[in-house]
Design an enzyme around this catalytic site. Structure first.
Site: not given
Ligand code: PHE
Length: 351
Positions: A80, A118, A154, A190
């Site tokens: 992260k 993201p 998601t 949303g």
């Molecule tokens: N932020 C989301 C997650 O942490 C989506 C994500 C997609 C992150 C692809 C990294 C790569 O799960």
């Protein structure tokens, strides 16, 4: 006292903490594990009282990403990025670009051990900016060569999880018969609200941002304060904002029968899972529920699948969750056992 036991098994592999040379802002890139493959996890830009809080959050969020990837069956580990903004600080376009380039340089320094995407406070266009410094990004817009915004995917995963949760808790996967309180109407929340409205569910919704009320009105959801949304008398609570909302303080005030949502790290501490169980509230681990984004992005960008094939994989979240909930019921444990299952897979991958 000197610690006699250091739990190095679950320790992070690599953490970069730096003051961005362009932005002057604190940036953390936490690589929890690459045992199963490249670490992945989003880039969060959020406010923290102190940069140390951003560091703590990055450590927790990246560890949860390892679990998320392992349970989703992905050949990836967890990481992260956190940019810790001081309270009240806003970013204009130039400052945003500066901090994203700083983050990009920190990620580039990891030589592919970690790729970003993201997250709260960032979107596909920000991934294009980061990509100016490192190729290790997911979810750039489709026209820029990526798989696009992950939030809708998601949300698809959250809906799949809600079907499995309702089947287990209420004996039917039919969402039209149920009421939901959606807490947080950001990009994922949303989408979830709209999809629940389409399914004919009864809805309550809240967000700290009053301007999101329009979304609730359009979906036919009753608008409440975040506090009232948390404790609403509904079948299912859907946490879709920041984590840490389920605590020994809040759990006794809840009136829902079940909880499943995309917010990361919903429990303040692992023992809160037992407390939820004692209150007869069925909790679906967020490490399973929120995996739709990474499942879709990795299927399309790493494994060259079509978006349709990737979406079918995202639907698999229903089976993964149903299995965890069934096992918890059969063994008298809590769904938090998902964490042990994930760690088992990671350990297996290491060997
Ligand atoms: N932020 C989301 C997650 O942490 C989506 C994500 C997609 C992150 C692809 C990294 C790569 O799960």
């Amino acid at each position: 006292m000197v610690a006699t036991h250091l739990d190095t098994e679950s320790m992070h592999e690599h953490v970069v903490m730096k003051r961005g040379v362009r932005s002057g802002l604190p940036i953390v890139v936490a690589v929890h594990s690459t045992a199963l493959g490249q670490a992945i996890g989003g880039c969060r830009i959020a406010h923290y009282p102190h940069w140390r809080d951003g560091l703590t959050d990055a450590l927790r969020l990246s560890a949860a990403m390892s679990d998320k990837c392992a349970l989703a069956g992905l050949p990836n580990g967890g990481g992260k990025t956190v940019v810790a903004l001081p309270p009240g600080r806003t970013l204009d376009a130039a400052a945003r670009r500066a901090v994203l380039h700083d983050a990009g340089d920190a990620i580039a320094g990891l030589d592919g051990a970690y790729a970003t995407g993201p997250d709260v406070g960032t979107g596909p266009d920000d991934m294009v900016t980061i990509a100016g410094r490192t190729p290790h990004t997911f979810c750039r817009p489709v026209h820029a060569g990526g798989s696009g915004d992950s939030s809708g995917h998601t949300a698809v995963g959250v809906l799949a999880a809600l079907h499995a949760l309702c089947a287990e808790r209420f004996g039917s996967a039919d969402l039209s018969a149920r009421s939901f309180a959606v807490l947080g109407l950001g990009r994922v929340g949303g989408h979830v609200l709209r999809m629940l409205a389409d399914a004919g569910a009864t809805l309550v919704a809240a967000d700290i941002d009053e301007s999101r009320r329009m979304l609730a009105d359009t979906a036919g959801a009753a608008w409440t304060s975040p506090q009232d949304c948390l404790t609403a008398d509904v079948d299912v609570l859907v946490p879709a904002a920041l984590g840490g909302l389920l605590t020994p303080h809040t759990v006794p005030t809840l009136r829902c029968a079940a909880i499943a949502g995309p917010a990361n790290n919903q429990l303040d501490i692992p023992a809160t899972a037992d407390l939820l169980h004692q209150h007869d509230i069925l909790w679906a681990p967020d490490i399973i529920v929120s995996a739709g984004g990474i499942i879709h992005a990795t299927a399309v960008e790493l494994h060259q699948e079509t978006s349709t094939q990737a979406t079918a994989r995202v639907q698999g979240i229903a089976d993964t969750l149903a299995d965890i909930l069934r096992t918890a019921r059969a063994t008298g444990s809590t769904p938090a056992a998902a964490h042990s299952r994930a760690r088992h897979r990671i350990e297996h991958g290491r060997r």
